[in-house]
Design a protein around this motif. Structure first.
Motif, mmCIF file in Angstrom:
data_model
loop_
_atom_site.group_PDB
_atom_site.id
_atom_site.type_symbol
_atom_site.label_atom_id
_atom_site.label_comp_id
_atom_site.label_asym_id
_atom_site.label_seq_id
_atom_site.Cartn_x
_atom_site.Cartn_y
_atom_site.Cartn_z
ATOM 1 N N PRO A 4 0.511 -0.930 0.096
ATOM 2 C CA PRO A 4 -0.350 -0.176 -0.128
ATOM 3 C C PRO A 4 0.937 1.464 -0.341
ATOM 4 O O PRO A 4 1.801 1.305 0.459
ATOM 5 C CB PRO A 4 -0.817 -0.091 1.355
ATOM 6 N N ASP A 5 0.030 2.457 -0.661
ATOM 7 C CA ASP A 5 0.940 3.215 -0.831
ATOM 8 C C ASP A 5 0.423 4.374 -0.181
ATOM 9 O O ASP A 5 -0.585 5.141 -0.794
ATOM 10 C CB ASP A 5 1.470 3.963 -1.990
ATOM 11 N N GLY A 6 0.938 5.706 1.173
ATOM 12 C CA GLY A 6 0.286 6.404 1.579
ATOM 13 C C GLY A 6 0.628 7.516 2.209
ATOM 14 O O GLY A 6 0.374 8.070 3.516
ATOM 15 N N ARG A 7 1.888 7.487 1.102
ATOM 16 C CA ARG A 7 2.996 8.316 1.312
ATOM 17 C C ARG A 7 2.712 9.955 0.829
ATOM 18 O O ARG A 7 1.530 9.903 0.463
ATOM 19 C CB ARG A 7 4.000 8.692 1.004
#
Lengths: 160, 160, 160, 160, 160, 160, 160, 160, 160, 160, 160, 160
Positions: free
Chosen positions: A78-81
């Motif tokens: 997952p990418d939540g940056r």
């Protein structure tokens, strides 16, 4: 070799992964704009909406965590940056500065409505790719539809 | 006329406001990258660091709220919207994809160290502009310095 | 006359009953081998994995109860007696004696992966025989997939 | 070299180890048949006995954990795997299918009575081999004797 | 213009609305007759069934709230006024005065069985009209089927 | 005349008093070195052992209180002043400065093993002088043996 | 045929039964005189001793329950009816009317000292008749000796 | 001079004092016979009535404390010593030994009915002597009447 | 012969019974219309009144239970079945569909005012028939008068 | 038109209103002097009385709130402003500066005794004007009489 | 290379490190002598001071942990080993054996006063070396000054 | 000789004492006017502001206690008696009778603003006289500034 393998076959995996990643961005963005409104709201309904917004933020944060861990559980990172959230966030966002309480109510109705529409499409997609993920998206939709109702019920009578 | 007036005189207000706004961005960014690492970490220390990261995220979220409400209390509108966080975030951010546990430990030491350095400057500034805000930044620094120590203690022996 | 009648028609009942009974055996067996590993694990990750195993055991025990009571609710007698569990248990089981922490991590990844594969088949079956049971199996799969991810994430880098 | 050394000398260790391993099997078996009866009981005392059985199961599970960890603490590897429990379990076990409430009461009285008789012998043995283990078996006996009384008190008047 | 708009298209909305409104009446009626039996029950199982009935009432009240708020969330006004409940309630209702415990057990088995049959039809309907509502009805069915089993298990041996 | 008289006769009192006073020093010393290690530990197992050490400290503090109050209850004045603890403490103590995690594990295994050996002797002594005190020492031994196992299990494979 | 059979052989049963019945009377009597003093105490230490007496009463009531249920568990019917308590109670009892705080302290020291002396004899007896009962009497003695110390420590300096 | 003076004039004080003292004896006696039945009950309703009796005992103990402290608050010394309770207790008391569950139910109905009858007379008396005490007796009557109903409802059908 | 006899004489019983039955219907009706308004309210005070209504519903449900059990305790069978509530409910009821927040406030003031007026009459009646029931009605009136005030205070300035 | 109308007729309203307003002043004053003594007390009973005073303050604050809201519920505006409390407060007040513990005990006995005397008159008055208010004053009197007893019991032996 | 680097420059680090290390010794010593007095106190204020001493011990232990972790966070290794505490402890320490309550009160006043004096110097020092550490010492001083007051208030009237 | 000596030198003591005494009066007055508004508020925001006022009152009461105990800890007797509060209270106070919600919002903004201005001056003063007291006043200011913001945010748009 990947660090976490998947229990899903390839095409199902890709479709499910996209549904989860897009939902993650919606929820993290929603948690940020919910807090933004929580801090900047002014008007006679300040206290009431200020408290209600924290319920939206709690829902968004809690489901963001579940959604991201669901992706990881399927072997998808997952990418939540910050830059990802900013560049892909597609819901309504508040303007800078103090926000009138009526504006906040409108904003939340619209943002939640967009999020729900996008989720309903992903419920269709994951019906075929992963029933477990679909079940998670269904629960999330129920929560956001409840929140939408409560903001819209605040917004009456309104100009058509 | 502004919605919320200030109890501070003008130049003190501006300096304090900047210190608070910059701290808010640091904390919201930290909460996002802390979660990113929480979800993507792999390696034999997975469980231990996965749990520790949630303590960083809890600290960051809780102080972000206090810092933003402190700004509002002084009549300054805090800005924590996705695009603001992304464009102004100045700490280290993780790369995309799975993250080895040792990488995560390094990343957190570095990000916390930057955040602390920036806070120590703001403690100096607010000594003159607002003692109440200074006191809040001191407590936050104590928390982040404790977190930095615990990640650095994990990181031993290390290559010089 | 049976003590508890069913709300499901006959063929659906049989298929649902088998899915539930087989799941019950998987879960009771999983709770026993989870505890076995919890007690016999040694190695530098002792404490971390020792604690994680209790979360697997709690999940397995709690769902075993729900699954068995679901069977009873449909008029099917669940069977979780020692000899039944032993003779029908089909997941990986640990060897006798102390278990190295790395071995435990592998064992759990494999056992959970088998359990998940078997559950995904039962989710297909119960789609047609009983949607209520299907919903329960979907929730259980979500939990076990989360556990599987966390053990596999501990297992990196690993030999291909 | 063994992973965990013992604080007891050899012959005392063997006697204590046997007492603990046998008790572990009794308790794990008891927890399984307690749940079996909890799920399959029918009759006018269903609810009352259904709830009481969960107290037996809680006691059995909690002491099984303490007993197994006591073995490990002495450097003895406890064995609670499905096949071990099934092949060595020596208490009464229920028949397959629904169980009349009166049958369940009889079964529990008998199973608990056997378990108590076996424990009283082990209290004698461990008096000489390990006072710490003896103290644990004494507490467990007190608990099981209390449970036995409560089931027997339910079973009155009874046929001689 | 309506106060709360819907996220569902028209025919799906009508079908879903009916399913929710009918379920609401079943649950409010069930909560009232559950309490009626709770207060008027007599016989040797008084205390046991008196307590069990409060669990039925808690389930019914809690789901009635969720079901009604689900309707509102879809823009449909739920109707749970006294006259509506009385005129549309279709499950078995107790006679006036003291109720023998065996009678209460029969009554609950019958009322729950009717409610379950009606819910299973609505699960079919909402499969096509609204998956989110369907998921809620599935959870409710699981709860009521569990309650039905527990009352029927109390009712053994019974006259055929 | 003494402030608190004793319920034990003289020679039994002296033997029991010594056993309690020596145990008190062991436990207070253990609580201090446990905290010393808790603060100074470094290495990849920092977080895991840091937390485990607080469980040792909690056990040591809680039993120190019980042991000292047991002495007072028998009319013997317990002595836990700094100079007494320092001059009579006979277990292993850590060196000054940062402590590598593997060192800490070794240290705790050794310190606990010494404490247990000393307690087992006192269990023998108090068998004849005071059964009530013996029972307290037995419980304490069980706790420390459990702690010893958990540290030794962490310490594998180890050099012979 | 008796309602509850015993797991102890005959002579051991009688000796154990007497020890338990006599302890029950001591504890029920102690709970009544503890409350009597709690209500009638006057003097500058009113509040402090008033609160301390409730701890004695809680201990007495809680152990009375455990002791009586231990008798029942062995197949012996405990007798705690008013006339039994009154006719067999052998500890010191307060006079009618208000009680000076110093008197209350003396009374409790004496009553607890008698109870302890009687318990120490029963610990001897049950060593041979029932180790499980002995263990219970040992725990109770520890509690009452702690209470005795605390009242005697209040009573200093005192006239010799 | 008395230790605690009264806020009531003399004749009112005497009447109120008698009402409170008599109620205290009823409640302490009730708490003892409630426990007696709790320990000695046998029969198929053992568990259900065993638990219900503890609610009676809790009510009796809690109100005994309130009633005695009410007496003290009015400057009247309450008397709850064993010999007082035994000699003045006027409600039904159980026979020695095991008690059949049906007997226990009858006993409680009778004892509670007597207690209620006596309380209703004291409510009349204290109407004129002390409204504050009357209010306390009214609350107590409500509690005991609720308990009486629940035992009588258990006792149906009964021989008339 | 009736299942539950009464502690009140005949004419007092009838008057008390009517007061309780009528109060029960008022409270069950109030709980239904309170929920109806809770679900259907719209307008800028939605959240505030939505939450306040749940306090009314909690009060109504909790007192309905106490009132009905008070009737049973006196040997009177309470009637709270759907048709009874519908046919005898005499307070104001909301119209079908969405309800404006101002309407809801008016409705609650009126419904509570009616309920209070009816209760004040019953307080008079039960003064002579049953002081215990009167005390319960007095507490309920206090609660409803507090709720009435809070809704009326919301309703200002209002048109005369 | 007044903001809150009354459910009481005029003369009853005035009498009730006065009773409530006077009680409010007594309680707010009592809470202030209770805190004053809590902070300024010195002497060997410092800790004991310091804690007891906080119980008086809690009682006074909690009843002040109930009393004031009772007034509002009847349409009477309560007045608890600083100047009102100061000018109408009629109980004993402590002198400035440190207060000896014995002085504090006397002061509280006197202040509570005055408050109780005044309340007993208002109980008479409200018997005729409002039974609901009377019930509240009766509960408050019970609490204050209990507090008075506990302070007077501390004050023994005392000079006549 | 050190295991934990510092965020402070060198001279500030040394001064801060000394202040923290000295405070740590004061607090660990205080926790030991507080417990010593808690166990050995006799006299009419036994219970009251016995409880108060545990509050001192809790404060001392909790701040000792915070102070030591603050040192570690700055890269300074705290030293709290038995010999260090004994050799550097500079506050008053009790004599061996039973301690009269008045002696204990004096001892605590003196020990706390010394500790406070030393802390006030360190507050000055750390003003220049580390504001974050200074803030911690200020909070600790507030706590100890509060404790000092409460012991001194107990000590009145006293000989000059 | 004074009962409690000071740890501060004379001139610092006087300045600190005045700052604390004046703050105490502000806070006690604020708690009284906060409650006055809580009871007398009317208007459409009744519930929302009614609840918010209790948060102000809780803050004021809790800090009043801390401030007064800080004074006592420094050997200064705090004065919070009714006449002192009334005569020295310098913030805005509400008029008699019902208060419109908008008026209440204005009142609180003004009263809090005055209190904050006065506190900021005392923060300056205590910088030189007592850093520990200053730290307390800083925390209090942070709390009151947060409250002020929340009331002012309610007050928008407002007439300029």
């Amino acid at each position: 070799m990947t660090a976490v393998t998947s229990t899903l076959p390839e095409p199902a995996l890709r479709a499910t992964g996209e549904a989860l990643q897009d939902t993650l961005v919606d929820l993290l963005g929603l948690s940020l704009i919910g807090k933004q409104a929580h801090w900047n709201i002014v008007g006679p309904r300040f206290r009431s909406i200020h408290l209600q917004l924290d319920e939206v933020v709690d829902t968004a944060r809690s489901y963001a965590d579940t959604v991201a861990e669901r992706a990881a559980a399927l072997g998808i990172t997952p990418d939540g940056r910050p830059e990802t959230v900013a560049s892909r966030f597609a819901l309504q966002s508040p303007k800078d500065g103090w926000l009138r309480d009526t504006e906040v109510v409108h904003l939340l109705v619209e943002a939640l409505e967009s999020a729900i529409g996008r989720l309903r499409t992903r419920i269709e997609t994951t019906e075929h790719s992963d029933r477990v993920t679909q079940d998670l998206l269904i629960s999330l939709t129920a929560e956001l539809e409840k929140q939408r109702w409560m903001f819209q019920a605040e917004d009456w009578p309104r100009e058509g």
